[in-house]
Design a protein around this motif. Structure first.
Motif, PDB file in Angstrom:
ATOM      1  N   LEU A   1      -6.953  42.093 -14.190  1.00  0.00           N
ATOM      2  CA  LEU A   1      -7.202  42.593 -12.846  1.00  0.00           C
ATOM      3  C   LEU A   1      -6.200  42.026 -11.856  1.00  0.00           C
ATOM      4  CD1 LEU A   1     -11.112  42.451 -12.656  1.00  0.00           C
ATOM      5  CD2 LEU A   1      -9.665  44.454 -13.036  1.00  0.00           C
ATOM      6  N   SER A   2      -5.767  40.791 -12.056  1.00  0.00           N
ATOM      7  CA  SER A   2      -4.789  40.181 -11.154  1.00  0.00           C
ATOM      8  C   SER A   2      -3.465  40.931 -11.198  1.00  0.00           C
ATOM      9  CB  SER A   2      -4.573  38.710 -11.529  1.00  0.00           C
ATOM     10  OG  SER A   2      -5.763  37.969 -11.351  1.00  0.00           O
ATOM     11  N   ILE A   3      -3.062  41.309 -12.404  1.00  0.00           N
ATOM     12  CA  ILE A   3      -1.803  42.044 -12.540  1.00  0.00           C
ATOM     13  C   ILE A   3      -1.927  43.420 -11.903  1.00  0.00           C
ATOM     14  CG2 ILE A   3      -0.189  43.015 -14.214  1.00  0.00           C
ATOM     15  CD1 ILE A   3      -1.009  40.725 -16.104  1.00  0.00           C
ATOM     16  N   GLY A   4      -3.070  44.089 -12.130  1.00  0.00           N
ATOM     17  CA  GLY A   4      -3.286  45.396 -11.528  1.00  0.00           C
ATOM     18  C   GLY A   4      -3.321  45.335 -10.018  1.00  0.00           C
ATOM     19  N   ALA A   5      -3.965  44.293  -9.481  1.00  0.00           N
ATOM     20  CA  ALA A   5      -4.033  44.132  -8.035  1.00  0.00           C
ATOM     21  C   ALA A   5      -2.646  43.931  -7.443  1.00  0.00           C
ATOM     22  CB  ALA A   5      -4.939  42.959  -7.684  1.00  0.00           C
ATOM     23  N   GLN A   6      -1.813  43.180  -8.143  1.00  0.00           N
ATOM     24  CA  GLN A   6      -0.447  42.958  -7.662  1.00  0.00           C
ATOM     25  C   GLN A   6       0.321  44.275  -7.599  1.00  0.00           C
ATOM     26  OE1 GLN A   6       1.919  40.432 -10.163  1.00  0.00           O
ATOM     27  NE2 GLN A   6       3.504  40.141  -8.624  1.00  0.00           N
ATOM     28  N   ALA A   7       0.137  45.117  -8.593  1.00  0.00           N
ATOM     29  CA  ALA A   7       0.851  46.394  -8.627  1.00  0.00           C
ATOM     30  C   ALA A   7       0.439  47.299  -7.478  1.00  0.00           C
ATOM     31  CB  ALA A   7       0.600  47.088  -9.969  1.00  0.00           C
ATOM     32  N   VAL A   8      -0.830  47.188  -7.044  1.00  0.00           N
ATOM     33  CA  VAL A   8      -1.318  48.026  -5.944  1.00  0.00           C
ATOM     34  C   VAL A   8      -1.040  47.366  -4.591  1.00  0.00           C
ATOM     35  CG1 VAL A   8      -3.384  49.000  -4.865  1.00  0.00           C
ATOM     36  CG2 VAL A   8      -3.089  49.129  -7.350  1.00  0.00           C
ATOM     37  N   LEU A   9      -1.350  46.059  -4.508  1.00  0.00           N
ATOM     38  CA  LEU A   9      -1.294  45.363  -3.228  1.00  0.00           C
ATOM     39  C   LEU A   9       0.127  45.197  -2.715  1.00  0.00           C
ATOM     40  CD1 LEU A   9      -3.029  43.922  -1.109  1.00  0.00           C
ATOM     41  CD2 LEU A   9      -2.773  41.818  -2.446  1.00  0.00           C
ATOM     42  N   GLY A  10       1.063  44.864  -3.607  1.00  0.00           N
ATOM     43  CA  GLY A  10       2.431  44.613  -3.184  1.00  0.00           C
ATOM     44  C   GLY A  10       3.057  45.775  -2.427  1.00  0.00           C
ATOM     45  N   PRO A  11       3.152  46.947  -3.027  1.00  0.00           N
ATOM     46  CA  PRO A  11       3.748  48.085  -2.301  1.00  0.00           C
ATOM     47  C   PRO A  11       2.991  48.470  -1.034  1.00  0.00           C
ATOM     48  CG  PRO A  11       3.646  48.517  -4.673  1.00  0.00           C
ATOM     49  CD  PRO A  11       2.860  47.272  -4.425  1.00  0.00           C
ATOM     50  N   GLN A  12       1.651  48.366  -1.067  1.00  0.00           N
ATOM     51  CA  GLN A  12       0.883  48.739   0.120  1.00  0.00           C
ATOM     52  C   GLN A  12       1.181  47.810   1.284  1.00  0.00           C
ATOM     53  OE1 GLN A  12      -3.222  49.616   0.021  1.00  0.00           O
ATOM     54  NE2 GLN A  12      -2.981  51.385  -1.330  1.00  0.00           N
ATOM     55  N   LEU A  13       1.225  46.497   1.012  1.00  0.00           N
ATOM     56  CA  LEU A  13       1.491  45.559   2.099  1.00  0.00           C
ATOM     57  C   LEU A  13       2.913  45.726   2.649  1.00  0.00           C
ATOM     58  CD1 LEU A  13      -0.256  42.207   1.101  1.00  0.00           C
ATOM     59  CD2 LEU A  13      -0.847  43.771   2.927  1.00  0.00           C
ATOM     60  N   LYS A  14       3.878  45.944   1.769  1.00  0.00           N
ATOM     61  CA  LYS A  14       5.250  46.155   2.239  1.00  0.00           C
ATOM     62  C   LYS A  14       5.339  47.377   3.145  1.00  0.00           C
ATOM     63  CE  LYS A  14       7.690  43.963  -1.629  1.00  0.00           C
ATOM     64  NZ  LYS A  14       8.605  44.198  -2.775  1.00  0.00           N
ATOM     65  N   SER A  15       4.721  48.461   2.709  1.00  0.00           N
ATOM     66  CA  SER A  15       4.740  49.683   3.514  1.00  0.00           C
ATOM     67  C   SER A  15       4.003  49.485   4.832  1.00  0.00           C
ATOM     68  CB  SER A  15       4.111  50.830   2.722  1.00  0.00           C
ATOM     69  OG  SER A  15       4.084  52.016   3.478  1.00  0.00           O
ATOM     70  N   SER A  16       2.868  48.779   4.780  1.00  0.00           N
ATOM     71  CA  SER A  16       2.090  48.540   5.995  1.00  0.00           C
ATOM     72  C   SER A  16       2.863  47.689   6.995  1.00  0.00           C
ATOM     73  CB  SER A  16       0.760  47.861   5.640  1.00  0.00           C
ATOM     74  OG  SER A  16      -0.075  48.724   4.896  1.00  0.00           O
ATOM     75  N   LEU A  17       3.561  46.670   6.519  1.00  0.00           N
ATOM     76  CA  LEU A  17       4.312  45.798   7.420  1.00  0.00           C
ATOM     77  C   LEU A  17       5.465  46.548   8.084  1.00  0.00           C
ATOM     78  CD1 LEU A  17       4.333  42.439   5.433  1.00  0.00           C
ATOM     79  CD2 LEU A  17       3.095  42.970   7.531  1.00  0.00           C
ATOM     80  N   ALA A  18       6.054  47.472   7.359  1.00  0.00           N
ATOM     81  CA  ALA A  18       7.087  48.301   7.986  1.00  0.00           C
ATOM     82  C   ALA A  18       6.476  49.141   9.108  1.00  0.00           C
ATOM     83  CB  ALA A  18       7.744  49.204   6.936  1.00  0.00           C
TER      84      ALA A  18
END
Length: 393
Positions: A119-136
């Motif tokens: 689950l940690s690996i899956g969360a990283q795959a989802v959370l990483g791109p979402q946070l980057k896009s959100s911060l932009a």
């Protein structure tokens, strides 16, 4: 696992702050939707103790979880923790804002550990791109935003103001251990609740000693107040003090001693009595104790909601205390599945099973905290009304 992100923002830290704390402004840039469930200290967005619900949509699914703001220094630092909705052992986010010549450097660190490694690996795959896009998106919406002013509060702990709070808590622990030992020696079924109560108190003190709570004085003052309600009712029930025990404790102690006509096995009697004791404490005593301590010591210092973070982050105490109790309980008292699967099942899965089959402690504690706030407000209203009547003669 830890994820870290940085984003330059074309606005001052004071201007950025509302965009990372106010759900209305956060929803302008965040791919996750934010809803404020309960206000924290001061009532403004981003106050310590604020409870928020986060909704994340990804890959055709929807995930909702709740987080509480643990620390907040307006314009500088925000720390939040997930407290419900995700199968995590630990989840902490920290956002820091540093001024630069052209605006603000935002750093966002997220640390988490799921109950299952995959689950940690899956969360990283989802959370990483979402946070980057959100911060932009945040960089776009906050451009040239005007700075805001904030009421700063640096108060966290007052346990050193009065060393008696430590002494009183330790004294209560000794008394609770003696009660449990005495009941155990007499083979009294009330021993099981007394023992888990001892473990809870011991762990609360340990949390304070190791800095796992921010408002240690508040936690330490709660311990004797809880105990006062419990011991007064126990003495009344056993005839050591005059008068009847309160209804909720009379029923709980009676069930511990005599069981229930429809329950025959030792395990059923044990579980039923323990459940009624837990409910008496959580649903009846806990809201009163929370209101008592807040009104006596903290109403002049902070809003009730400020204490929500420490309160919710102590949920793990009850799992740990229950596990310790089960180590002492005779195997005959437990269903085979409990002792066969206990070591093999992640604690989070056992919590979910316990909530469905026995008692949803986390939800009951949240309800109790909000009831404590309602009681405190009602008492303050009555006190103000009485003062006004006295002033008018």
């Amino acid at each position: 696992m830890k994820l870290s992100f940085e984003q330059h923002l074309p606005a001052s830290p004071e201007a950025v702050w509302p965009f990372i704390t106010d759900p209305d402004r956060m929803n302008l840039w965040s791919l996750a939707m934010i809803q404020r469930l309960a206000a924290g200290d001061g009532g403004a967005p981003g106050g310590i103790g604020e409870l928020r619900r986060v909704t994340v949509r990804s890959l055709g699914s929807v995930v909702r979880f709740d987080e509480v703001i643990e620390h907040a220094t307006p314009g500088r630092r925000l720390v939040y923790r997930v407290v419900a909705g995700l199968p995590v052992r630990y989840h902490r986010g920290e956002i820091t804002l540093a001024p630069t010549e052209t605006g603000t450097l935002l750093r966002w660190d997220v640390e988490y550990a799921f109950s299952l490694p995959g689950l940690s690996i899956g969360a990283q795959a989802v959370l990483g791109p979402q946070l980057k896009s959100s911060l932009a998106g945040l960089a776009r919406v906050c451009e040239d935003a005007p700075p805001a002013s904030y009421q700063r509060s640096g108060w966290y702990d007052d346990s050193d103001d009065d060393p008696r709070v430590w002494e009183d808590a330790e004294r209560i622990l000794v008394e609770q251990r003696a009660i449990a030992d005495r009941l155990e020696a007499a083979n009294d079924r009330k021993q099981w609740f007394a023992r888990v109560y001892e473990y809870v108190t011991e762990t609360q003190i340990a949390y304070c000693r190791t800095g796992r709570t921010s408002h240690r004085g508040w936690v330490l003052r709660l311990i004797p107040r809880f105990h006062d309600y419990y011991i007064d009712n126990l003495r009344r029930f056993t005839g050591e003090a005059e008068g009847p025990a309160e209804h909720h404790w009379h029923g709980a102690f009676g069930a511990m001693e005599r069981g229930h006509p429809r329950l025959r096995s030792p395990g059923e009697i044990f579980a039923h009595g323990l459940l009624l004791g837990i409910r008496a404490h959580v649903e009846q005593d806990l809201p009163r104790a929370l209101a008592d301590v807040y009104l006596s010591h903290y109403a002049h210092r902070c809003c009730y909601g400020r204490l929500r973070a420490d309160y919710l982050l102590m949920n793990g105490i009850f799992r740990y205390s229950a596990d310790r109790l089960l180590e002492r309980v005779p195997r005959a008292y437990l269903p085979p599945l409990a002792w066969m699967l206990g070591p093999m099942v992640p604690p989070e899965a056992r919590d979910a099973l316990m909530a469905r089959r026995f008692y949803d402690m986390a939800t009951a504690r949240r309800v109790a905290f909000e009831r404590g706030g309602t009681l405190a407000r009602e008492r303050l209203t009555r006190k103000t009304h009485c003062s006004q009547l006295e002033a008018t003669g």
